[in-house]
Design an enzyme around this catalytic site. Sequence first.
Site, PDB file in Angstrom:
ATOM      1  N   GLU A  46      26.449 -17.857 -39.629  1.00 18.39           N
ATOM      2  CA  GLU A  46      26.115 -18.929 -40.565  1.00 18.39           C
ATOM      3  C   GLU A  46      25.006 -19.797 -39.963  1.00 18.39           C
ATOM      4  O   GLU A  46      25.235 -20.514 -38.991  1.00 18.39           O
ATOM      5  CB  GLU A  46      27.343 -19.796 -40.856  1.00 18.39           C
ATOM      6  CG  GLU A  46      27.042 -20.985 -41.756  1.00 18.39           C
ATOM      7  CD  GLU A  46      28.183 -21.982 -41.841  1.00 18.39           C
ATOM      8  OE1 GLU A  46      27.910 -23.158 -42.158  1.00 18.39           O
ATOM      9  OE2 GLU A  46      29.343 -21.598 -41.587  1.00 18.39           O
ATOM     10  N   ARG A  50      20.104 -27.358 -41.329  1.00 22.65           N
ATOM     11  CA  ARG A  50      19.989 -28.687 -40.722  1.00 22.65           C
ATOM     12  C   ARG A  50      18.692 -28.844 -39.945  1.00 22.65           C
ATOM     13  O   ARG A  50      18.445 -29.905 -39.370  1.00 22.65           O
ATOM     14  CB  ARG A  50      21.182 -28.946 -39.795  1.00 22.65           C
ATOM     15  CG  ARG A  50      22.533 -28.843 -40.486  1.00 22.65           C
ATOM     16  CD  ARG A  50      23.663 -29.136 -39.529  1.00 22.65           C
ATOM     17  NE  ARG A  50      24.947 -28.703 -40.070  1.00 22.65           N
ATOM     18  CZ  ARG A  50      26.103 -28.834 -39.442  1.00 22.65           C
ATOM     19  NH1 ARG A  50      26.140 -29.390 -38.241  1.00 22.65           N
ATOM     20  NH2 ARG A  50      27.224 -28.386 -39.988  1.00 22.65           N
ATOM     21  N   THR A  74      25.490 -25.432 -44.809  1.00 24.31           N
ATOM     22  CA  THR A  74      25.018 -26.767 -45.181  1.00 24.31           C
ATOM     23  C   THR A  74      24.110 -26.711 -46.410  1.00 24.31           C
ATOM     24  O   THR A  74      23.097 -27.408 -46.490  1.00 24.31           O
ATOM     25  CB  THR A  74      24.304 -27.477 -43.995  1.00 24.31           C
ATOM     26  OG1 THR A  74      24.993 -27.183 -42.772  1.00 24.31           O
ATOM     27  CG2 THR A  74      24.340 -28.993 -44.185  1.00 24.31           C
ATOM     28  N   LYS A 134      36.365 -23.067 -47.655  1.00 27.85           N
ATOM     29  CA  LYS A 134      36.314 -23.653 -46.322  1.00 27.85           C
ATOM     30  C   LYS A 134      37.127 -24.941 -46.332  1.00 27.85           C
ATOM     31  O   LYS A 134      37.069 -25.696 -47.301  1.00 27.85           O
ATOM     32  CB  LYS A 134      34.857 -23.939 -45.945  1.00 27.85           C
ATOM     33  CG  LYS A 134      34.686 -24.611 -44.589  1.00 27.85           C
ATOM     34  CD  LYS A 134      33.247 -24.607 -44.125  1.00 27.85           C
ATOM     35  CE  LYS A 134      32.418 -25.675 -44.766  1.00 27.85           C
ATOM     36  NZ  LYS A 134      31.127 -25.888 -44.060  1.00 27.85           N
TER      37      LYS A 134
END
Length: 213
Positions: A46, A50, A74, A134
């Site tokens: 993953e 960011r 994200t 999640k």
Amino acid sequence: MSSQSKYGVGEILALGPVVPVLIIEKVEDALPLAEALVEGGVRVLEVTLRTEAALAAIEIIAAKVPDAVVGAGTVVTPDQVGRVQDAGSQFIVSPGCYPALLDEVLAKGVPFLPGTATPSEVMALQARGLRHVKLFPAEAVGGLKLIKSLASPLPGVTFCPTGGITVKTAPDYLAQPNVACVGGSWLTPADLVAAKDWAGITKLAREASALRG
């Protein structure tokens, strides 16, 4: 290089006990980092959005590390969905979810692991057909106690707890029947990445791959 995932989200989560949460600052680190993780048996990667390097990192890993299943983390806005898919992302992870984001992900058909923190959020996603979510930030919102509490009222949901989990606490999560895998950042500590200690990262990946007992 827009790609259609070969896997459903449940199949992706079943590929290993730990999904590393990667914050890649430098594009040139993407390839050796991914190769080091895959060599250690960690295939699902993953890459979080960011950093400015994230999209390029996803594209490089998707193109050059065939054994990796690379996804984008994200993801927080609908416009990011098409961009990460175009970069080669095979799945999407978000810290939370809201209707416009979910609508876009479902329209694009990309495997999705949305973040949840409460039973109501899980139920809302379940009503839209999602069974894998999640739990984030896992430790902050109740951790193992919450996971255990949700097993009986929400038996059809499988979790990937992420946030504050360590190599020491991961086995307790993985022992729960409603946990498919955990997310963790400990596989790629900043000091090892900065030192380009790829062998050290492969060692951590091997330890993570062996966590499911």
